[in-house]
Design an enzyme around this catalytic site. Structure first.
Site, PDB file in Angstrom:
ATOM      1  N   ARG A  51      58.286 -27.920  24.245  1.00  0.00           N
ATOM      2  CA  ARG A  51      58.646 -26.888  23.321  1.00  0.00           C
ATOM      3  C   ARG A  51      57.991 -26.938  22.028  1.00  0.00           C
ATOM      4  O   ARG A  51      57.962 -28.092  21.550  1.00  0.00           O
ATOM      5  CB  ARG A  51      60.193 -26.836  23.345  1.00  0.00           C
ATOM      6  CG  ARG A  51      61.007 -26.148  24.478  1.00  0.00           C
ATOM      7  CD  ARG A  51      60.818 -24.593  24.438  1.00  0.00           C
ATOM      8  NE  ARG A  51      61.596 -23.769  25.395  1.00  0.00           N
ATOM      9  CZ  ARG A  51      61.120 -23.653  26.710  1.00  0.00           C
ATOM     10  NH1 ARG A  51      60.059 -24.105  27.059  1.00  0.00           N
ATOM     11  NH2 ARG A  51      62.014 -23.000  27.413  1.00  0.00           N
ATOM     12  N   GLU A 108      55.742 -18.651  18.165  1.00  0.00           N
ATOM     13  CA  GLU A 108      55.026 -17.924  19.185  1.00  0.00           C
ATOM     14  C   GLU A 108      55.024 -16.416  19.179  1.00  0.00           C
ATOM     15  O   GLU A 108      56.115 -15.761  18.980  1.00  0.00           O
ATOM     16  CB  GLU A 108      55.585 -18.373  20.651  1.00  0.00           C
ATOM     17  CG  GLU A 108      55.366 -20.085  20.855  1.00  0.00           C
ATOM     18  CD  GLU A 108      55.848 -20.566  22.008  1.00  0.00           C
ATOM     19  OE1 GLU A 108      56.321 -19.741  23.197  1.00  0.00           O
ATOM     20  OE2 GLU A 108      55.805 -21.576  22.494  1.00  0.00           O
ATOM     21  N   HIS A 147      51.672 -20.676  26.213  1.00  0.00           N
ATOM     22  CA  HIS A 147      52.986 -20.870  26.831  1.00  0.00           C
ATOM     23  C   HIS A 147      52.896 -20.155  28.212  1.00  0.00           C
ATOM     24  O   HIS A 147      54.035 -19.682  28.826  1.00  0.00           O
ATOM     25  CB  HIS A 147      54.238 -20.152  26.177  1.00  0.00           C
ATOM     26  CG  HIS A 147      55.665 -20.844  26.536  1.00  0.00           C
ATOM     27  ND1 HIS A 147      56.587 -20.956  25.465  1.00  0.00           N
ATOM     28  CD2 HIS A 147      56.134 -21.515  27.541  1.00  0.00           C
ATOM     29  CE1 HIS A 147      57.623 -21.733  25.819  1.00  0.00           C
ATOM     30  NE2 HIS A 147      57.287 -22.078  27.140  1.00  0.00           N
TER      31      HIS A 147
HETATM   32  P1  NAD Z   1      64.553 -32.578  32.086  1.00  0.00           P
HETATM   33  O1  NAD Z   1      65.976 -32.201  31.637  1.00  0.00           O
HETATM   34  O2  NAD Z   1      64.472 -32.933  33.801  1.00  0.00           O
HETATM   35  O3  NAD Z   1      63.940 -33.529  31.234  1.00  0.00           O
HETATM   36  C1  NAD Z   1      63.922 -33.837  30.168  1.00  0.00           C
HETATM   37  C2  NAD Z   1      64.262 -35.294  29.681  1.00  0.00           C
HETATM   38  O4  NAD Z   1      64.003 -35.470  28.485  1.00  0.00           O
HETATM   39  C3  NAD Z   1      65.542 -35.815  30.227  1.00  0.00           C
HETATM   40  O5  NAD Z   1      65.348 -36.827  30.925  1.00  0.00           O
HETATM   41  C4  NAD Z   1      66.053 -36.326  28.897  1.00  0.00           C
HETATM   42  O6  NAD Z   1      67.054 -37.550  29.157  1.00  0.00           O
HETATM   43  C5  NAD Z   1      64.890 -36.572  27.816  1.00  0.00           C
HETATM   44  N1  NAD Z   1      65.278 -36.555  26.556  1.00  0.00           N
HETATM   45  C6  NAD Z   1      66.161 -35.898  26.144  1.00  0.00           C
HETATM   46  N2  NAD Z   1      66.345 -35.812  24.799  1.00  0.00           N
HETATM   47  C7  NAD Z   1      65.413 -36.806  24.394  1.00  0.00           C
HETATM   48  C8  NAD Z   1      65.032 -37.619  23.436  1.00  0.00           C
HETATM   49  N3  NAD Z   1      65.564 -37.305  22.025  1.00  0.00           N
HETATM   50  N4  NAD Z   1      64.052 -38.863  23.611  1.00  0.00           N
HETATM   51  C9  NAD Z   1      63.741 -38.808  24.773  1.00  0.00           C
HETATM   52  N5  NAD Z   1      64.003 -38.211  25.806  1.00  0.00           N
HETATM   53  C10 NAD Z   1      64.805 -37.240  25.618  1.00  0.00           C
HETATM   54  O7  NAD Z   1      63.819 -31.130  32.006  1.00  0.00           O
HETATM   55  P2  NAD Z   1      62.312 -30.878  32.461  1.00  0.00           P
HETATM   56  O8  NAD Z   1      62.685 -29.775  33.602  1.00  0.00           O
HETATM   57  O9  NAD Z   1      61.642 -31.962  32.643  1.00  0.00           O
HETATM   58  O10 NAD Z   1      61.919 -30.015  31.347  1.00  0.00           O
HETATM   59  C11 NAD Z   1      61.384 -30.572  30.026  1.00  0.00           C
HETATM   60  C12 NAD Z   1      60.860 -29.618  29.218  1.00  0.00           C
HETATM   61  O11 NAD Z   1      59.907 -28.741  29.473  1.00  0.00           O
HETATM   62  C13 NAD Z   1      61.832 -28.750  28.427  1.00  0.00           C
HETATM   63  O12 NAD Z   1      61.880 -28.656  27.185  1.00  0.00           O
HETATM   64  C14 NAD Z   1      61.538 -27.286  28.924  1.00  0.00           C
HETATM   65  O13 NAD Z   1      61.990 -26.428  28.176  1.00  0.00           O
HETATM   66  C15 NAD Z   1      60.149 -27.494  29.025  1.00  0.00           C
HETATM   67  N6  NAD Z   1      59.347 -26.441  29.882  1.00  0.00           N
HETATM   68  C16 NAD Z   1      58.244 -25.869  29.548  1.00  0.00           C
HETATM   69  C17 NAD Z   1      57.689 -24.827  30.414  1.00  0.00           C
HETATM   70  C18 NAD Z   1      56.421 -24.415  29.940  1.00  0.00           C
HETATM   71  O14 NAD Z   1      56.193 -23.023  30.141  1.00  0.00           O
HETATM   72  N7  NAD Z   1      55.508 -24.865  29.029  1.00  0.00           N
HETATM   73  C19 NAD Z   1      58.466 -24.428  31.188  1.00  0.00           C
HETATM   74  C20 NAD Z   1      59.521 -25.142  31.877  1.00  0.00           C
HETATM   75  C21 NAD Z   1      60.144 -26.087  30.991  1.00  0.00           C
END
Ligand code: NAD
Length: 314
Positions: A233, A262, A280
């Site tokens: 993000r 964005e 994105h």
């Molecule tokens: P998820 O919840 O499975 O994994 C996120 C991980 O981050 C978790 O394991 C959590 O413990 C960890 N985390 C949270 N805060 C933290 C911190 N301060 N330090 C270290 N670790 C921390 O989520 P996911 O499905 O793997 O998605 C991850 C990211 O990808 C999200 O931000 C989501 O919005 C983003 N995303 C982006 C797109 C895109 O189009 N680029 C699409 C989908 C998701």
């Protein structure tokens, strides 16, 4: 035809619609509906399925006298007022796993494009320039990848990176060392990751603890010539600090799919020659969108039927 009536306001792929049709569930596809028209018709529906465009405001929820569930086809629910939904007893569900593979593959695509200078090679050739002797890339093989956020997407990227012969180290706030090891990563502290990684890829949500977690102080601890990828993000990286580090050469290159603002029009960061930028699109594959539509329809139907839910967010 069942008694339920569902409103779609941001479109839904045919896969999701076919599920509704096969179960004889009535639905209206009002893709792109204006906010004022939504206020007028929402009282007719038991469920609402949105993507990121439709704002599910307290005003919409106040008029939604029959509404039992809002489904977000995708992950982020920042367009839905969760507090107001909770107060009204409206369930909110999303489809968080549908885009995992797409985003993980995109992170790998960014990493590979960065080390082989694919975008420069391609635009050069299109402009009639043969960069054969100028572009000398690097290999992923043998390098250390630091994954920050070892959840669904981060651990998937870790497994792909291992197939390329990379060493994977990971930092996660919640995942236990055992969970990280189970998925092939070596658990390390945040500082250790910054110091050891040749590549750093970000897969955390944007929260108070992750906002600007990659800032000037964190960058100073990294190896000289480190490379950074983010398909998480915008806001997790301090873009001013990143730009300064690209200019000084501390960071050799970066690849971003997400931005603090964005679209990031007129951003000097996006224009920097050592940065690859995509708009994105991490989750935007046809497969992911089909999967998300099926997941959200099934989850919304489960909510209507009072069945156990997999992805309730409110
Ligand atoms: P998820 O919840 O499975 O994994 C996120 C991980 O981050 C978790 O394991 C959590 O413990 C960890 N985390 C949270 N805060 C933290 C911190 N301060 N330090 C270290 N670790 C921390 O989520 P996911 O499905 O793997 O998605 C991850 C990211 O990808 C999200 O931000 C989501 O919005 C983003 N995303 C982006 C797109 C895109 O189009 N680029 C699409 C989908 C998701």
């Amino acid at each position: 035809m069942s008694a339920w009536k569902i409103l779609l306001t941001d479109g839904l792929s045919d896969t999701g619609k076919a599920i509704l049709t096969s179960k004889n569930i009535a639905f209206d596809d009002k893709k792109g509906i204006e906010a004022k028209d939504l206020l007028e018709c929402i009282a007719d529906y038991d469920a609402l399925i949105v993507r990121g465009r439709t704002k599910v405001t307290p005003e919409v929820l106040a008029k939604a006298s029959k509404l039992k569930v809002v489904g977000r086809c995708g992950v982020g629910v920042d367009n839905i007022n969760l507090e107001a939904a909770k107060e009204k007893g409206v369930i909110v569900v999303n489809a968080p796993i549908a885009t995992t593979i797409a985003v993980a593959e995109h992170a790998m695509a960014l990493m590979l494009a960065m080390v082989r200078e694919i975008t420069k090679a391609d635009s050069g050739l299109k402009a009639g320039i043969w960069y054969k002797n100028e572009i000398k890339g690097n290999e992923l093989y043998g390098k250390t990848l630091g994954v920050i956020g070892f959840g669904r997407i981060g651990s998937t990227v870790g497994s792909y990176a291992k197939a390329f012969g990379m060493k994977v180290i990971a930092y996660d706030l919640v995942a236990t060392p055992e969970q990280i090891k189970e998925h092939g990563g070596e658990p390390v502290s945040f500082d250790e990751l910054l110091q050891k990684a040749d590549f750093i890829t970000l897969h955390v949500p944007l929260t108070d603890t992750t906002r600007h977690m990659i800032n000037a102080g964190a960058i100073a601890k990294m190896k000289d010539g480190v490379r950074i990828i983010s398909a998480a993000r915008g806001g997790v990286i301090d873009e001013i600090a990143l730009l300064q580090a690209l200019e000084s050469g501390k960071i050799a290159s970066a690849a971003l799919d997400v931005f603090e603002k964005e679209p990031p029009l007129d951003s000097p960061l996006v224009k920097h020659p050592k940065l690859i930028a995509t708009p994105h699109i991490g989750g935007e594959t046809q497969e992911a969108q089909k999967r998300a539509s099926a997941d959200i329809v099934n989850e919304v139907l489960a909510a209507l039927e009072g069945e156990p839910l997999r992805w309730r967010v409110a």
